[in-house]
Design a protein around this motif. Structure first.
Motif, PDB file in Angstrom:
ATOM      1  N   LEU A  32      12.433   7.208  -3.644  1.00  8.45           N
ATOM      2  CA  LEU A  32      10.762   6.220  -3.893  1.00  8.45           C
ATOM      3  C   LEU A  32      11.397   5.484  -2.708  1.00  8.45           C
ATOM      4  O   LEU A  32      10.212   4.143  -2.212  1.00  8.45           O
ATOM      5  CB  LEU A  32      11.137   5.641  -4.983  1.00  8.45           C
ATOM      6  N   THR A  33      12.196   4.612  -2.430  1.00  4.31           N
ATOM      7  CA  THR A  33      12.718   3.566  -1.376  1.00  4.31           C
ATOM      8  C   THR A  33      12.072   4.358  -0.275  1.00  4.31           C
ATOM      9  O   THR A  33      11.488   3.832   0.492  1.00  4.31           O
ATOM     10  CB  THR A  33      14.219   3.373  -0.872  1.00  4.31           C
ATOM     11  N   LEU A  64      10.956  -3.911  -4.158  1.00  2.00           N
ATOM     12  CA  LEU A  64       9.581  -2.820  -5.144  1.00  2.00           C
ATOM     13  C   LEU A  64      10.628  -1.918  -5.540  1.00  2.00           C
ATOM     14  O   LEU A  64      10.952  -1.774  -6.721  1.00  2.00           O
ATOM     15  CB  LEU A  64       8.704  -2.954  -4.708  1.00  2.00           C
ATOM     16  N   PRO A  65      10.964  -0.886  -4.770  1.00  2.00           N
ATOM     17  CA  PRO A  65      12.177   0.200  -5.757  1.00  2.00           C
ATOM     18  C   PRO A  65      12.401  -0.324  -6.519  1.00  2.00           C
ATOM     19  O   PRO A  65      13.001   0.559  -7.464  1.00  2.00           O
ATOM     20  CB  PRO A  65      11.751   1.206  -4.501  1.00  2.00           C
ATOM     21  N   ARG A  81       4.269   6.754  -9.289  1.00  2.00           N
ATOM     22  CA  ARG A  81       2.462   6.979  -8.669  1.00  2.00           C
ATOM     23  C   ARG A  81       1.652   5.921  -7.651  1.00  2.00           C
ATOM     24  O   ARG A  81       1.300   6.437  -7.252  1.00  2.00           O
ATOM     25  CB  ARG A  81       2.172   7.003 -10.519  1.00  2.00           C
ATOM     26  N   GLY A  82       1.756   5.230  -7.865  1.00  2.00           N
ATOM     27  CA  GLY A  82       1.027   4.120  -6.970  1.00  2.00           C
ATOM     28  C   GLY A  82       1.046   4.328  -5.365  1.00  2.00           C
ATOM     29  O   GLY A  82       0.513   4.362  -4.423  1.00  2.00           O
ATOM     30  N   ILE A  83       2.809   4.301  -5.620  1.00  2.00           N
ATOM     31  CA  ILE A  83       3.601   4.403  -3.492  1.00  2.00           C
ATOM     32  C   ILE A  83       2.737   6.235  -3.680  1.00  2.00           C
ATOM     33  O   ILE A  83       2.463   6.151  -2.428  1.00  2.00           O
ATOM     34  CB  ILE A  83       5.186   4.546  -3.744  1.00  2.00           C
ATOM     35  N   ASP A  84       3.206   6.659  -4.117  1.00  2.00           N
ATOM     36  CA  ASP A  84       2.310   8.251  -4.062  1.00  2.00           C
ATOM     37  C   ASP A  84       1.426   8.148  -3.227  1.00  2.00           C
ATOM     38  O   ASP A  84       0.878   8.771  -2.384  1.00  2.00           O
ATOM     39  CB  ASP A  84       3.067   9.020  -4.996  1.00  2.00           C
ATOM     40  N   ASP A  85       0.262   7.794  -4.112  1.00  2.00           N
ATOM     41  CA  ASP A  85      -1.269   7.596  -3.949  1.00  2.00           C
ATOM     42  C   ASP A  85      -1.645   6.995  -2.428  1.00  2.00           C
ATOM     43  O   ASP A  85      -2.024   7.058  -1.639  1.00  2.00           O
ATOM     44  CB  ASP A  85      -2.161   6.829  -4.912  1.00  2.00           C
ATOM     45  N   LEU A  86      -0.838   5.903  -2.284  1.00  2.00           N
ATOM     46  CA  LEU A  86      -0.507   4.710  -1.445  1.00  2.00           C
ATOM     47  C   LEU A  86      -0.448   5.576  -0.426  1.00  2.00           C
ATOM     48  O   LEU A  86      -1.356   5.875   0.572  1.00  2.00           O
ATOM     49  CB  LEU A  86      -0.300   3.421  -2.116  1.00  2.00           C
TER      50      LEU A  86
END
Length: 132
Positions: A32-33, A64-65, A81-86
């Motif tokens: 995630l990071t 944030l992560p 999910r938001g990071i993946d979408d971004l």
């Protein structure tokens, strides 16, 4: 006008594994990071194309992560999910901008639009996790 070349490619960013229940492993947080850092590298390239330069990241943004992992539950899942979408938005957007730049076209307005979309999405992710 010289064409800007940039080696950025989100294809190397790791897609997050399916979201499970319980505590996160270190590797999931690391992934995630890395993805969070990758979308910020893309944003830096977009900022350059928008003639804005590179943004300095505050600790609230950079951490944030880790904050999401500490909170766990739905906040972690939503942030992931938001990071993946971004990342899914930034990759084709940046590729399109770089393609136009290679053709000698001015991408300032389009890059500024993507820059604003990035910041709105990032703010939503940050708001989900909270300041800590």
């Amino acid at each position: 006008m010289s064409a800007m070349s940039h080696e950025f490619d989100l294809a190397h960013a790791t897609v997050l594994p399916p979201i499970g229940v319980g505590r996160r492993t270190l590797s999931e947080v690391d992934i995630l990071t890395e993805q969070w850092e990758a979308v910020h590298e893309a944003a830096a390239a977009v900022g350059n194309l928008a003639q804005l330069g590179r943004e300095a990241l505050s600790p609230e943004i950079a951490e944030l992560p880790l904050r999401a992992a500490r909170m766990g539950g739905w906040r972690y899942e939503t942030a992931a999910r938001g990071i993946d979408d971004l990342a899914a938005v930034m990759q084709p957007g940046l590729r399109a901008l770089l393609s136009l730049t290679a053709q000698g076209r001015d991408t300032t307005a389009a890059a500024l639009t993507l820059w604003r979309e990035f910041h709105a999405a990032r703010r939503a992710i940050l708001d989900t996790v909270g300041a800590g």
